[in-house]
Enzyme design. Structure first.
Site, PDB file in Angstrom:
ATOM      1  N   HIS A 120       0.435   1.225  16.144  1.00 48.05           N
ATOM      2  CA  HIS A 120       0.203   0.095  17.065  1.00 48.05           C
ATOM      3  C   HIS A 120       1.332  -0.001  18.084  1.00 48.05           C
ATOM      4  O   HIS A 120       1.969  -1.050  18.234  1.00 48.05           O
ATOM      5  CB  HIS A 120       0.030  -1.213  16.268  1.00 48.05           C
ATOM      6  N   ASP A 144      -5.778 -10.973  14.180  1.00 50.03           N
ATOM      7  CA  ASP A 144      -4.833  -9.918  14.591  1.00 50.03           C
ATOM      8  C   ASP A 144      -4.999  -9.552  16.067  1.00 50.03           C
ATOM      9  O   ASP A 144      -4.136  -8.893  16.633  1.00 50.03           O
ATOM     10  CB  ASP A 144      -4.951  -8.687  13.687  1.00 50.03           C
ATOM     11  N   TYR A 171      -0.179   4.191  10.718  1.00 49.16           N
ATOM     12  CA  TYR A 171      -0.500   3.199  11.754  1.00 49.16           C
ATOM     13  C   TYR A 171       0.763   2.980  12.582  1.00 49.16           C
ATOM     14  O   TYR A 171       1.844   2.799  12.009  1.00 49.16           O
ATOM     15  CB  TYR A 171      -0.874   1.849  11.119  1.00 49.16           C
ATOM     16  N   VAL A 175     -15.167 -11.180  15.696  1.00 47.62           N
ATOM     17  CA  VAL A 175     -15.526 -10.518  16.961  1.00 47.62           C
ATOM     18  C   VAL A 175     -14.423  -9.554  17.383  1.00 47.62           C
ATOM     19  O   VAL A 175     -13.278  -9.696  17.007  1.00 47.62           O
ATOM     20  CB  VAL A 175     -15.772 -11.514  18.123  1.00 47.62           C
ATOM     21  N   LYS A 232       2.354   1.716   7.270  1.00 49.72           N
ATOM     22  CA  LYS A 232       2.757   0.909   8.430  1.00 49.72           C
ATOM     23  C   LYS A 232       3.696   1.687   9.339  1.00 49.72           C
ATOM     24  O   LYS A 232       4.307   2.683   8.924  1.00 49.72           O
ATOM     25  CB  LYS A 232       3.477  -0.366   7.944  1.00 49.72           C
ATOM     26  N   VAL A 287      -4.801 -15.066   7.808  1.00 46.75           N
ATOM     27  CA  VAL A 287      -3.859 -14.018   7.401  1.00 46.75           C
ATOM     28  C   VAL A 287      -4.111 -12.764   8.255  1.00 46.75           C
ATOM     29  O   VAL A 287      -5.239 -12.261   8.320  1.00 46.75           O
ATOM     30  CB  VAL A 287      -3.997 -13.708   5.897  1.00 46.75           C
ATOM     31  N   ALA A 288      -3.050 -12.299   8.905  1.00 51.22           N
ATOM     32  CA  ALA A 288      -3.226 -11.197   9.864  1.00 51.22           C
ATOM     33  C   ALA A 288      -3.365  -9.840   9.178  1.00 51.22           C
ATOM     34  O   ALA A 288      -3.887  -8.906   9.777  1.00 51.22           O
ATOM     35  CB  ALA A 288      -2.063 -11.190  10.845  1.00 51.22           C
ATOM     36  N   ARG A 318       0.836  -1.195   0.000  1.00 51.52           N
ATOM     37  CA  ARG A 318       0.000   0.000   0.000  1.00 51.52           C
ATOM     38  C   ARG A 318       0.878   1.255   0.000  1.00 51.52           C
ATOM     39  O   ARG A 318       2.084   1.179   0.224  1.00 51.52           O
ATOM     40  CB  ARG A 318      -0.912   0.019   1.244  1.00 51.52           C
ATOM     41  N   GLU A 333      -4.701   4.475  14.127  1.00 53.92           N
ATOM     42  CA  GLU A 333      -5.613   3.562  14.834  1.00 53.92           C
ATOM     43  C   GLU A 333      -6.264   4.176  16.063  1.00 53.92           C
ATOM     44  O   GLU A 333      -7.214   3.612  16.597  1.00 53.92           O
ATOM     45  CB  GLU A 333      -4.887   2.256  15.215  1.00 53.92           C
TER      46      GLU A 333
HETATM   47  N1  LIG Z   1      -7.020  -9.963   9.639  1.00 56.66           N
HETATM   48  C1  LIG Z   1      -7.104  -8.754   9.129  1.00 56.66           C
HETATM   49  O1  LIG Z   1      -6.456  -8.436   8.145  1.00 56.66           O
HETATM   50  C2  LIG Z   1      -8.034  -7.754   9.752  1.00 56.66           C
HETATM   51  C3  LIG Z   1      -8.384  -6.591   9.064  1.00 56.66           C
HETATM   52  C4  LIG Z   1      -9.293  -5.708   9.654  1.00 56.66           C
HETATM   53  C5  LIG Z   1      -9.830  -6.000  10.917  1.00 56.66           C
HETATM   54  N2  LIG Z   1      -9.436  -7.145  11.566  1.00 56.66           N
HETATM   55  C6  LIG Z   1      -9.965  -7.545  12.886  1.00 56.66           C
HETATM   56  O2  LIG Z   1     -11.300  -8.031  12.754  1.00 56.66           O
HETATM   57  C7  LIG Z   1     -11.927  -7.963  14.038  1.00 56.66           C
HETATM   58  C8  LIG Z   1     -13.318  -7.350  13.919  1.00 56.66           C
HETATM   59  O3  LIG Z   1     -13.184  -5.983  13.554  1.00 56.66           O
HETATM   60  P1  LIG Z   1     -14.454  -5.013  13.368  1.00 56.66           P
HETATM   61  O4  LIG Z   1     -13.931  -3.756  12.766  1.00 56.66           O
HETATM   62  O5  LIG Z   1     -15.553  -5.735  12.681  1.00 56.66           O
HETATM   63  O6  LIG Z   1     -14.856  -4.764  14.901  1.00 56.66           O
HETATM   64  P2  LIG Z   1     -16.271  -4.182  15.413  1.00 56.66           P
HETATM   65  O7  LIG Z   1     -16.007  -3.632  16.768  1.00 56.66           O
HETATM   66  O8  LIG Z   1     -16.907  -3.345  14.378  1.00 56.66           O
HETATM   67  O9  LIG Z   1     -17.174  -5.508  15.575  1.00 56.66           O
HETATM   68  C9  LIG Z   1     -16.968  -6.501  16.537  1.00 56.66           C
HETATM   69  C10 LIG Z   1     -18.309  -7.129  16.846  1.00 56.66           C
HETATM   70  O10 LIG Z   1     -18.067  -8.307  17.655  1.00 56.66           O
HETATM   71  C11 LIG Z   1     -19.202  -8.422  18.483  1.00 56.66           C
HETATM   72  N3  LIG Z   1     -18.943  -9.394  19.553  1.00 56.66           N
HETATM   73  C12 LIG Z   1     -18.243  -9.232  20.706  1.00 56.66           C
HETATM   74  N4  LIG Z   1     -18.281 -10.371  21.434  1.00 56.66           N
HETATM   75  C13 LIG Z   1     -18.994 -11.287  20.709  1.00 56.66           C
HETATM   76  C14 LIG Z   1     -19.386 -12.638  20.903  1.00 56.66           C
HETATM   77  N5  LIG Z   1     -19.043 -13.303  22.003  1.00 56.66           N
HETATM   78  N6  LIG Z   1     -20.116 -13.243  19.924  1.00 56.66           N
HETATM   79  C15 LIG Z   1     -20.454 -12.589  18.809  1.00 56.66           C
HETATM   80  N7  LIG Z   1     -20.146 -11.309  18.581  1.00 56.66           N
HETATM   81  C16 LIG Z   1     -19.414 -10.660  19.519  1.00 56.66           C
HETATM   82  C17 LIG Z   1     -19.451  -7.005  18.964  1.00 56.66           C
HETATM   83  O11 LIG Z   1     -20.758  -6.847  19.513  1.00 56.66           O
HETATM   84  C18 LIG Z   1     -19.263  -6.221  17.653  1.00 56.66           C
HETATM   85  O12 LIG Z   1     -20.470  -6.051  16.940  1.00 56.66           O
HETATM   86  C19 LIG Z   1     -10.964  -7.140  14.917  1.00 56.66           C
HETATM   87  O13 LIG Z   1     -10.193  -8.031  15.701  1.00 56.66           O
HETATM   88  C20 LIG Z   1     -10.082  -6.444  13.915  1.00 56.66           C
HETATM   89  O14 LIG Z   1      -8.808  -6.103  14.456  1.00 56.66           O
HETATM   90  C21 LIG Z   1      -8.552  -8.002  11.006  1.00 56.66           C
END
Ligand SMILES: NC(=O)c1ccc[n+]([C@@H]2O[C@H](COP(=O)([O-])OP(=O)(O)OC[C@H]3O[C@@H](n4cnc5c(N)ncnc54)[C@H](O)[C@@H]3O)[C@@H](O)[C@H]2O)c1
Length: 370
Positions: free
Chosen positions: A96, A270, A94, A239, A75, A298-299, A15, A118
């Site tokens: 972190h 992540d 970012y 979640v 990053k 994939v993180a 990016r 963030e």
């Molecule tokens: N792997 C990647 O490349 C990548 C990229 C972007 C985001 N993420 C990760 O994805 C995850 C979700 O991000 P988001 O932006 O959607 O967060 P968000 O806060 O918008 O949504 C999280 C949801 O999880 C729900 N939740 C909490 N506990 C729960 C449970 N026990 N059962 C069911 N639902 C539950 C919450 O009510 C909320 O609606 C985060 O960990 C974020 O860091 C990863």
């Protein structure tokens, strides 16, 4: 002001923090924009496009870091970049910090002003510079899940949408935030039958108004979750407990209840993942198998689609970058409480509570420095 855009050098990061349209806008505001040679190539933006927008192409990262008052990145600076950070230089990217004490100490030692994407936060609590990456990851989770359900990739050989006369796949989405909603929308659009689980009734009420009829909305408790996971061909973990590790909602024993060749995509990896058997993977080697179930973990999923991710990210970051360049960091932060919350380190002082707590560093009230 001189705005610098170094090429990202973290492994597999394609990016870039500014697109030519952004460069054009900054140049028309009277700024000098310095983009490192080849900086936009990974996202499909050649040097020529930046030149045409009025930017100057710098031959090296050193030149960008040396001359720029404001550095725009994607990053966190990696070790090779630490000696290049300068006193009073503004870094918008970012960070972190809480994940790396050496990085935190390097930024403190540099005397730079670190504004972290963030932690920029709206009054509603939304993190506007994380949202676009969650949108990308949620949508991509379905695309990747569909791919790994193919037999040739080790999956059970099920087409997400089925065909007339054949039932579609069952998709369970755990978490209905930004990632989960985008995943559910994509899976439903492909014709799958989707079950989305969340613990927030308000969120489920809202989603019932905006998601299509082939998405069932279910309260997330152990009983309902097991029901959904047992049926599912594809499970998407989405979640988030803000500021905490993700809860392990699917255990290793639960995998035995699933159909062989089913796929788990844990986007929450992540934050440690919400599936017990998940460990982070990379785009080069994204999956592994446990007890006959494919795991995709994939993180940095958005890194797989850098063109889309760059455009989505810069749509969100650019308005802040423009104000930082136009007003300087102090006035820009004074005028915008959301951007103010992005301040993490100011000229050697940690000003963000989470970062100070993580490494037992003294916390300075940012209001005394801005
Ligand atoms: N792997 C990647 O490349 C990548 C990229 C972007 C985001 N993420 C990760 O994805 C995850 C979700 O991000 P988001 O932006 O959607 O967060 P968000 O806060 O918008 O949504 C999280 C949801 O999880 C729900 N939740 C909490 N506990 C729960 C449970 N026990 N059962 C069911 N639902 C539950 C919450 O009510 C909320 O609606 C985060 O960990 C974020 O860091 C990863």
């Amino acid at each position: 002001m001189i705005v610098g855009v170094p090429k990202e050098i973290k492994t597999a990061e394609n990016r870039v923090a500014l697109v030519p349209a952004g460069a054009e806008s900054l140049v028309s505001d009277g700024h000098t924009v310095l983009v490192e040679q080849g900086g936009g190539l990974g996202s499909g933006f050649p040097d020529e496009a930046y030149r045409a927008a009025g930017a100057t192409i710098a031959g090296s990262a050193d030149e960008v870091w040396k001359r720029a008052d404001l550095i725009l990145k994607v990053k966190e600076p990696i070790e090779r970049e630490w000696p290049l950070m300068r006193r009073k230089q503004v870094l918008f990217t970012y960070f972190h910090f809480a994940a790396s004490e050496p990085l935190t100490r390097a930024v403190i030692a540099s005397g730079a002003i670190a504004i972290a994407y963030e932690t920029v936060q709206l009054a509603t609590g939304e993190l506007p510079l994380l949202t676009p990456m969650s949108e990308v990851a949620g949508r991509m989770a379905v695309q990747e899940g569909a791919k790994y359900l193919e037999r040739v990739h080790g999956g059970s050989g099920i087409l997400l949408g089925g065909v007339p006369g054949v039932l579609p796949a069952e998709v369970a989405v755990i978490g209905g935030g930004v990632v989960g909603t985008n995943a559910a929308k994509m899976a439903a659009g492909l014709g799958a039958h989707v079950t989305l689980l969340d613990v927030s009734l308000d969120r489920l009420r809202y989603l019932s108004d905006v998601l299509p009829a082939n998405v069932d909305l279910v309260y997330s408790n152990r009983h309902n979750l097991l029901d959904a996971v047992r049926k599912a061909d594809l499970v998407i973990g989405a979640v988030l407990l803000p500021g905490a590790k993700a809860p392990k909602l699917v255990t290793r024993a639960d995998l035995k209840l699933m159909k062989p060749g089913s796929v788990l995509v844990d986007v929450a990896v992540d934050q440690g993942g919400c599936i017990e058997t998940i460990t982070p993977t990379t785009h080069d080697n994204p999956t592994y198998v446990v007890d006959g179930i494919l795991h995709y973990a994939v993180a940095n999923m958005p890194g797989g689609v850098p063109r889309t991710s760059t455009l989505a990210l810069t749509n969100a970051t650019f308005p802040y970058a423009k104000r930082l360049a136009r007003h300087g960091w102090k006035a820009a932060c004074q005028n915008d409480p959301s951007l103010f919350l992005g301040l993490n380190v100011i000229e050697g002082h940690v000003v963000y509570p989470g970062v100070a707590e993580a490494f037992a560093l003294p916390l300075v009230d940012p209001h005394t420095l801005v």
